[in-house]
Structures are given as structure tokens and as C-alpha cells.
Design an enzyme around this catalytic site. Structure first.
Site, short mmCIF file in Angstrom:
data_model
loop_
_atom_site.label_atom_id
_atom_site.label_comp_id
_atom_site.label_asym_id
_atom_site.label_seq_id
_atom_site.Cartn_x
_atom_site.Cartn_y
_atom_site.Cartn_z
N GLY B 18 0.80 -1.22 0.00
CA GLY B 18 0.00 0.00 0.00
C GLY B 18 0.83 1.26 0.00
N ALA B 19 1.84 1.35 0.86
CA ALA B 19 2.63 2.57 0.96
C ALA B 19 3.41 2.81 -0.33
CB ALA B 19 3.59 2.50 2.15
N GLN B 244 3.59 -5.68 18.15
CA GLN B 244 2.21 -6.01 18.51
C GLN B 244 1.86 -7.48 18.27
OE1 GLN B 244 -1.40 -4.57 16.11
NE2 GLN B 244 -1.58 -3.47 18.04
N HIS B 246 -1.35 -9.73 17.94
CA HIS B 246 -2.79 -9.61 17.72
C HIS B 246 -3.48 -10.74 18.48
CE1 HIS B 246 -6.63 -9.56 15.70
NE2 HIS B 246 -6.30 -8.50 15.00
N GLU B 259 -10.15 -8.37 13.58
CA GLU B 259 -10.74 -7.71 14.73
C GLU B 259 -12.18 -7.31 14.43
OE1 GLU B 259 -7.98 -5.01 16.41
OE2 GLU B 259 -9.51 -3.75 17.28
N ARG B 290 -5.41 -3.95 21.28
CA ARG B 290 -4.92 -5.31 21.03
C ARG B 290 -3.95 -5.79 22.10
NH1 ARG B 290 -4.04 -4.71 14.49
NH2 ARG B 290 -6.25 -4.94 13.97
N HIS B 373 2.19 -9.77 14.96
CA HIS B 373 1.40 -9.18 13.90
C HIS B 373 2.01 -7.92 13.29
CE1 HIS B 373 -2.07 -8.20 11.58
NE2 HIS B 373 -2.37 -7.12 12.25
N ARG B 415 -0.31 -0.18 18.18
CA ARG B 415 -1.12 0.38 17.10
C ARG B 415 -2.59 -0.02 17.26
NH1 ARG B 415 -3.15 -1.69 12.64
NH2 ARG B 415 -1.85 -3.57 12.45
N LEU B 421 -3.53 0.69 7.80
CA LEU B 421 -3.95 1.06 6.44
C LEU B 421 -4.00 2.58 6.29
CD1 LEU B 421 -6.66 -1.68 5.68
CD2 LEU B 421 -4.30 -1.60 4.90
#
Lengths: 257, 611
Positions: B18-19, B244, B246, B259, B290, B373, B415, B421
Site C-alpha cells: 500500500g505505501a 504487537q 494480535h 478484529e 490489542r 502481527h 497500534r 492502512l
């Protein structure tokens, strides 16, 4: 508790599998050949795990693609026991026999072992204008679309471009100029999107000798799709739009009018 | 090995998630841009993101970007840089509309707007009583495959715009001259040929590095190549101790159940059938952040209340359960949840459970355990995505980073769901624009003739070494020690053990080679090199975790159970020293002050973090 999550069954018990792998190394081989490996596998293992176990423990020259490992990235399409699937979506428990054959998907040039050249496949995808076309000035917020209009093209949005469908298609095997099921599914995704304005152009592209009329309704694509997309149906809807000249997108109800 | 092939582009983007794609679209509009990725574009792990992307659109419930900013800062347990967070939450709104205009098939409300759902840690003040907070519908979604839809849409736009791609080119080095980044060296996987990409600027968008842990939701490809290669060039990694876990990974497999399951009313039960989150987070329950949920699961398992005394609990999304507890937002409207509702909103999770667990979640609860995660840490950047050279904030000219591989520090110590996203699109876009500006203002600077020589040497050394042991054993041991000693709970002793183990593994790694000596698709070679990246980042992670003697967000030290705002209200910068040495520095948190009663006070004051 399901058998897969029961530690005594899903994780601790193992079974000896015989993997018949089609090998081809362009630097050594003139022709592809079969090689057999024995490997211990648990019911919970994916076929991808089995192949990685062979690669990591026995022969790290084996070539295959992989990434997400759970059926969303589309890297590990291959022909397993004669059927196209993602190796990460098949579970050992569901294998009927202790012998599995694994070979590259058909119809695309083999580069090494299970790795094929995906470029012709992506070229077909790019040929059908796989992007939203809307030349009206964009509003300051979202373009409106009813849930029914959104639902109309939902199935095609699930496509992950793994090529399972196209490389299971006999007309594609016979003629690699045919755009193939995956490209048509992606054209469908835009043709039936109420926000799009290029349905006519896409239909024109597909109304070609190498377009949608090559489809012989074999249904191999639908059975091969690891995402459960009704590929043949979507192709039929494109054919129907060409025959009738009507793209049946639900009209906005009064709320949006 | 042949002479490397030479290319020249204003901007080189490494990674096609995405980035990277968002940056490519924006940079590509203005200057010569190419994307170099070891995967085909649609294969990146952005595609695995399920539940949604947060933005305060107020399509269903009144909301504001300020609410989103507050939640993000609190979610990150306050070691979050506040200027970038405000940018994140403000620009999220226009980015969502941008994505919609690009064709992203968001789910819709009955009146045709983008649909939104609840997600952990996303709240607003209770209307009429601003001293309390309640869950808010902020996560924009396309069923539970939102990330896949984002990736697809961005790639489609790249095709439309004619962005140049080098698919299946694996970056192996950065070309650094006089402290500036002037390009990269990559191997063309299909041929084994080396390529030199000369550029005015380079962006690292290579994603996370969850593969350093045993149970992870991350793809095989997520090995931290960008941050690791930068680290070897003396560029620090920031906040590596914040990793993190999850809460709802599929038992043992680690694949994620979104989630969104809990956002739509799913409930977690222990082995005694108790809804244990009522104890740990009485207000938000399953929708606590989380880190809180993952620790709660560990606590239940430790107390012997896992299912059948084992190390997992249940996630229950059966309509009968959700209706019994009235845990779905639709109960407010007097509606009930049924099979169709769950099927339409959580189809991917149902499919994952049916495939990998043999369980139909409409009929049975799913066994889950926390799974590694997301890296809150990574290559440090400022909010223009420029990479920082050190803890005093000097930049590395020509080098940019965004997405999970970067740490602009909007996620702090933990996060919030959906914010990854948001991070991708907001900071991916900023990176694209910033690099285009940089390219217009700067000329190409010379690179050495033999820029690929170190890479060539590295490969030749791997290929010439005998294979003294399968490298996979080294990887397995690394993943095990990181999971056991540097996972959800940490102690000085455990981290000390991890540190020694990683050092030993590095020696073993360096002394063994691989079987495959070929040039065409030598995936053995690439996996071996990826493992090298993981080992270096693991060393930095352990050292960072040792230095933070407090518990904050995802970093829980059993020997220091409390948050310590006096000593540790700061970021950790880890820089490579020698072969395995790690130098730790700290950097102050960016805090915004406002005028109140003639005094300057923090806009987001520190508070005890409770859900």
C-alpha cells in the site's frame, strides 16, 4: 473441538506422504522430469508446508513462489493431483491418498520447477482496462452507490490474480492469445460498477476473436477458483451484455436520486 | 556473474504494498518513478489486512478527526509523536475519498455512503456525558478484505497511469555516498543478474518483519529487508521493542481472524465459558486495544483457564451468542444478528476457519491465541517521511520510508486496528509528493562505478561456503527464542538469554552456506539473505527491549510492571555497533502544547490507560 485443533490428532499425529514433483532447471535440464520425495506431514499442514519441508530439509534448489500462506496473495497457484489450487489452501487431512503430484500450472512458460512466467497472464489482465474510468469531476466526498449496486459486481472483486482459472481453461491451453477467464472477471468487475463509464470500451475489447467468445463454458475455471468466484457465470453475463446491448446495473433508488 | 545492468530514475520505490503504490502514484505523476519489488504487486501483505481503514467520516455516527487522534495517542500509550498523528487523522478523511474515487469498492450504507464499523480502541465521548467514552463506527470497510481492495485499487491506478514496475527484483543494498542515499542494488530473481538503480531518492516500503517470531500472521516475505539494510549502513531503527501481538490468531497457525469479528459483536471465552474481558476491560471489553486483549489471553492461560487447560481461548461469533450478549451495534436499532449478516461481513474469516480449523464459526467457536502481527518500530522518519540519521533528528538526504517498515511514530507502543492502512495511504502519499519535490529541486549525484561490488561479494561468499547445517534450523531457533523471550511478556533474564542466543545464531548463520548454486530463481539464496535481515533486526529488538525498563503498550516487562513516564517517556533509537553490538539512544516524544488559562499545557495530557 474439531479434529484439526485436537492436538492428539491435528498436530501430533503424522502421516508419510510421497510427493511427486515435476522438476525443471533451465541451467541443467533439457526436459522436465519427475522427482519423488518422502515427507512426514501432520493433518493440519497445508500442502505448502509439505513442499517447504521438502525444500528446507531435503533440497533447497526446489523453485516455487509463496508469500502470505493463507490464500490471499495468489503466489502459490500450482497443479496438485491434476487440479489447479493454491498450495496454501489445501490441507493434508483432506488429501484422499498418501501420494500427491505437484506440477506447474499449464499454459504459461515454465521458468524453473513450479515457477511459471506470469507476464503473459498479467498482459491479458492489463488489456481489458482494469481500472475505474469516470471522467466527471469528483465530488468532495464519496460517489454514492447503493448496497445493491455495490453487490452487483462484488464477486469479481474477490479475484487475487493467481491464474488458477485461466491456466485450467482448455481454450486457453489451445490459444494463448485468448484473454482468459481472469481478465474477463476483472472486466466484469468494472463493467457492472455503477460508477464506471467505460463499459462500452471494455465490451468492445472483449467482443473479439480472442475475447469472450473463446469461452466454451467448460466450467474448469469455476472449479479451479480458490476464491469461490462464479467465473463462468460472470463470463456469461459479459456475453449477455454483448448480445443484448444492455448492462444491467441496478438503478439508484429514490434515496439517492 | 555479469556486469550489473544500470538504470536511472528520479525516484525508486522499494516495495509494492500500500505505501509503495500510493507513493508511486503521487511521485509518478510528476517525475520519473519506478517500483522495485521482490513480489508481484498484488502479492504484498497489505492484501491480507481485513477489517478496515479508519477515518472520521461521520457517515453513521458523529465523529471527528480529533477523536481519532486522541484514540491513536492513547492506544499507543502516549509515546506517540503528536504532530504526525494529527496529520494522520486529518488526512485520513481525504485519503478515503481519494480511494473511493479511484474505484475502491467500499461497502455502503442504505443511503449510498461508505459504510463504517466499530474497531478496538476507537471511541468518542458519550453524547451528553463527555467524561465517558463509547465505541464509535469509524472503520471503513469492504467486507473483511479491505486491504486486498486497497492493494487492488492502487495497482489498477498504477496500470492506468503507466507506472514502471520491476517485478521480482529483490533489493540487496542501498547505495550510500557521503551520507546520502543515491540508489539501490537489486537482483533480478528470474536471472540472477544484478541491477544498479541510480536515483535522486529512494523510498523504503518493504513492510514488516513478523517472520522473526514463531507464531505470526505475517507473510513469508516479511523479513524487514528495508530497515535491516539501512541498519547495516548505520541508520538507526526506532522503537523496536514495541511489537504487537494480535489477540485473535488461528491457534498455532497464526493466521489472523479480523478484529472486525469483535467489532461486529464476537466474544472471547476462556475454558470455563467466562467472558474474561469483562474483568480486564470492563468498559470496552473485547474492543479494548490489542495489547490489552493479548495480555488478557496470556493471563487466562497462565491461570489454567485456557480451553482444556491448553494455551488457547475461544472467539465466538455465533449469532446466538452475539444476540444473547447483545454485543453487536445493530442491537441498538432493535435488530438481531443472523447467519447472513455474519456471512456478508466476515466471509473471509469464516472461510479461513473452515479451511484451516475445520470449524464452521456459525456453529462452533474458534480456538485462538495471540499472534505476532505488527511492528510499531522501524526506520525512523519525520512527518515528511524523510529518514532520520540519528536521535537528534538529522535527516539522510535522498532516503524516505513509509508504512510498516518505517517509524514516523503514529502508533507509539501499540497500534490501533485499522490504523496501519491509514498510515500506508496517508504517509505513502506524503512520501510520493515529497520525493517528487526533492527530484525537482536536486540533480543526480554521482555513484561509484562499482556500486554493486559489495553485493556481488556478498552473494559469492554465500555461494562458495559449504553448507555445514540447514540454515532453516537457525531460523527456527531464532523464531522460538524471540517468541518465548521477547514476545508478549519479557524479563531481564529472558532478554539476556535471547541476546546471547541471537549472537550465537549469527555466528552459525555466517558459517553455513546453501545447496542451490544456480542463478535462475535461486530462492534458497534469497531466503538465506532474508534470514540475515531478521537476525540483525532481532538483535536490535532485544537490545531495545532490554533498555526499556518499564511496561508500556505492547512492551510488558514482568520485572518492571508499571509505566514510567519520568524515565521512559521517549523513543528508543538502536544503532548498529560492530558486528552485533547495539547502541541505544533516546529521542523526546513530539508533544503539542495549547494555551489554557494563559498557560501552555499539553493538548493530550498523560493519563492512566484503561479501557
Amino acid at each position: 473441538m474439531s479434529e484439526l485443533t485436537d492436538p492428539t490428532k491435528g498436530y501430533l499425529s503424522t502421516r508419510m506422504l510421497t510427493v511427486q514433483l515435476k522438476r525443471f532447471d533451465p541451467e541443467k535440464d533439457k526436459e522436465p522430469h519427475w522427482q519423488e520425495f518422502k515427507v512426514e506431514a501432520r493433518p493440519i499442514d497445508r500442502v505448502l508446508d509439505v513442499l517447504m519441508k521438502v525444500k528446507w530439509d531435503q533440497d533447497d534448489t526446489i523453485g516455487l513462489r509463496k508469500s502470505c500462506g493463507h490464500g490471499i496473495c495468489g503466489s502459490d497457484a500450482m497443479r496438485i493431483n491434476g487440479q489447479n489450487n493454491l498450495a496454501c489452501k489445501m490441507i493434508v487431512q483432506n488429501l484422499k491418498s498418501d501420494k500427491i503430484t505437484v506440477e506447474p500450472i499449464l499454459g504459461l512458460p515454465v521458468i524453473k520447477d513450479l515457477i511459471v512466467d506470469m507476464k503473459p497472464f498479467f498482459d491479458h489482465y492489463k488489456s481489458i482496462m482494469p481500472f475505474l474510468v469516470n471522467n466527471d469531476p469528483a465530488p468532495t466526498t464519496e460517489r454514492l452507490q447503493t448496497p445493491e449496486q455495490r453487490e452487483r459486481f462484488d464477486d469479481g472483486t474477490k479475484c487475487i490474480l493467481c491464474a488458477c482459472c485461466t491456466t485450467a481453461c482448455p481454450p486457453f491451453w489451445g490459444n494463448r492469445e485468448y484473454v482468459g477467464p481472469a481478465a474477463i472477471v476483472n472486466a466484469h468487475r468494472f463493467i457492472f460498477d455503477s460508477r464506471d463509464q467505460a463499459a462500452g470500451e471494455r465490451l468492445e475489447i472483449l467482443n473479439d476473436a480472442e475475447g469472450v467468445w473463446r469461452c466454451r463454458t467448460v466450467f474448469n475455471c469455476t472449479s479451479a477458483c480458490p476464491r469461490g468466484i462464479k467465473v463462468t457465470q460472470l463470463i456469461s453475463e459479459v456475453k449477455r451484455a454483448l448480445i443484448t446491448g444492455v448492462v444491467d446495473v441496478p438503478q439508484p433508488d429514490e434515496v439517492l436520486a | 556473474m555479469n556486469t550489473p545492468t544500470y538504470h536511472r530514475f528520479d525516484t525508486i520505490i522499494v516495495g509494492s504494498g500500500g505505501a509503495g503504490l500510493m507513493a508511486a502514484l503521487h511521485s509518478g505523476k510528476e517525475v520519473g518513478t519506478a517500483v522495485v519489488s521482490k513480489l508481484y504487486p498484488m502479492r504484498s501483505h497489505t492484501g491480507a489486512a481485513a477489517g478496515g481503514i479508519a477515518a472520521a467520516l461521520s457517515n453513521i455516527e458523529d465523529d471527528s478527526w480529533e477523536n481519532h487522534a486522541y484514540d491513536t495517542i492513547k492506544g499507543g500509550d502516549f509515546v506517540v509523536d503528536q504532530t504526525p498523528v494529527e496529520i494522520l487523522c486529518r488526512e485520513a478523511v481525504e485519503c478515503i475519498y481519494d480511494l473511493e474515487h479511484m474505484g475502491l469498492p467500499f461497502d455502503r450504507t442504505p443511503d449510498g455512503r461508505i459504510s463504517q464499523r466499530r474497531f478496538g480502541g476507537h471511541t468518542r465521548p458519550v453524547p451528553g456525558d463527555s467524561s465517558k467514552r463509547e465505541p464509535v463506527m469509524r472503520s471503513c470497510h469492504a467486507a473483511d478484505r479491505t486491504g486486498h481492495m486497497i492493494l487492488q485499487t492502487l495497482y489498477q491506478q498504477c496500470i492506468k497511469q503507466g507506472v514502471t514496475f520491476f517485478d521480482e527484483y529483490h533489493m540487496l543494498d542501498l547505495i550510500m555516498v557521503e551520507g546520502e542515499c543515491r540508489g539501490i542494488v537489486a537482483i533480478e530473481i528470474a536471472t540472477g543478474r544484478l541491477h544498479v538503480f541510480h536515483a535522486k531518492s529512494v523510498m523504503l516500503a518493504t513492510g514488516g518483519f513478523g517472520r522473526m517470531f514463531k507464531v505470526t500472521s505475517n507473510a513469508f516475505a516479511l523479513t524487514g529487508d528495508g530497515p535491516a539494510i539501512a541498519y547495516r549502513h548505520g541508520i538507526p531503527v526506532e522503537d523496536m521493542e514495541f511489537y504487537q501481538f494480535h489477540p485473535t490468531g488461528i491457534y498455532r497457525l497464526g493466521v489472523l481472524l479480523t478484529e472486525g469479528c469483535r467489532g461486529d459483536g464476537g466474544i472471547m471465552f476462556n475454558g470455563k465459558g467466562e467472558r474474561f474481558m469483562e474483568t480486564y476491560a470492563p468498559n470496552m471489553k473485547e474492543l479494548a486495544s490489542r495489547d490489552v486483549c493479548s495480555r488478557s489471553i496470556y493471563e487466562e492461560v497462565r491461570a489454567g483457564r485456557g480451553v482444556s487447560g491448553k494455551d488457547f481461548v475461544y472467539l465466538d461469533i455465533r449469532p446466538s451468542t452475539i444476540n444473547k450478549y447483545k454485543s453487536s451495534p445493530i442491537h441498538r436499532d432493535g435488530l438481531e444478528v443472523d447467519d447472513h449478516f455474519i456471512e456478508s461481513r466476515l466471509s473471509e474469516s469464516l472461510e479461513l476457519s473452515r479451511t484451516y480449523l475445520g470449524i464452521d464459526p456459525l456453529k462452533e467457536p474458534m480456538p485462538i491465541q495471540p499472534t505476532a502481527h505488527y511492528a510499531m518500530g522501524g526506520t525512523p522518519t519525520d512527518f515528511e517521511t524523510r529518514v532520520l540519521r540519528n536521535a537528534s533528528g538529522e535527516i539522510v538526504p535522498g532516503l524516505y520510508a513509509a508504512g510498516e517498515s518505517a517509524c514516523v511514530s503514529v502508533h507509539g507502543a501499540n497500534r490501533l486496528g485499522t490504523n496501519s492502512l491509514v498510515d500506508l495511504v496517508v504517509f505513502g502519499r506524503r512520501a510520493g509528493k515529497a520525493m517528487a519535490r526533492f527530484a525537482k529541486e536536486n540533480d543526480f549525484k554521482p555513484i561509484p562505478k562499482d556500486a554493486a561490488a559489495p553485493t556481488k561479494k556478498q552473494i559469492e561468499s554465500v555461494l562458495s561456503k559449504p553448507r555445514t547445517e540447514p540454515w532453516i534450523r537457525i531460523r527456527d531457533e531464532l523464531q522460538t527464542v524471540m517468541m518465548d523471550e521477547c514476545g508478549v511478556y519479557r524479563t531481564a533474564e529472558g532478554l539476556g538469554n535471547a541476546s546471547k542466543t541471537v549472537a550465537k545464531l549469527k555466528k552459525r548463520y555466517e558459517s553455513t552456506g546453501i545447496q542451490d548454486k544456480g542463478t535462475v530463481f535461486n530462492t534458497g539464496l534469497l531466503e538465506y539473505l532474508e534470514l540475515g535481515c531478521l537476525i540483525d533486526l532481532a538483535a536490535a529488538t532485544v537490545a531495545s527491549a532490554e533498555s526499556r525498563k518499564e511496561s508500556r503498550g505492547a512492551h510488558s516487562r514482568e520485572d518492571f510492571p508499571d509505566r514510567d513516564d519520568v524515565k521512559h517517556f521517549n523513543h528508543t533509537f538502536a544503532t548498529k555497533e560492530g558486528d552485533l553490538g547495539v547502541k541505544i539512544d533516546t529521542r523526546a516524544v513530539d508533544v503539542i502544547y495549547v494555551e489554557k488559562d494563559g498557560q501552555k499545557v499539553p493538548k493530550y495530557p498523560l493519563e492512566v490507560r484503561k479501557y
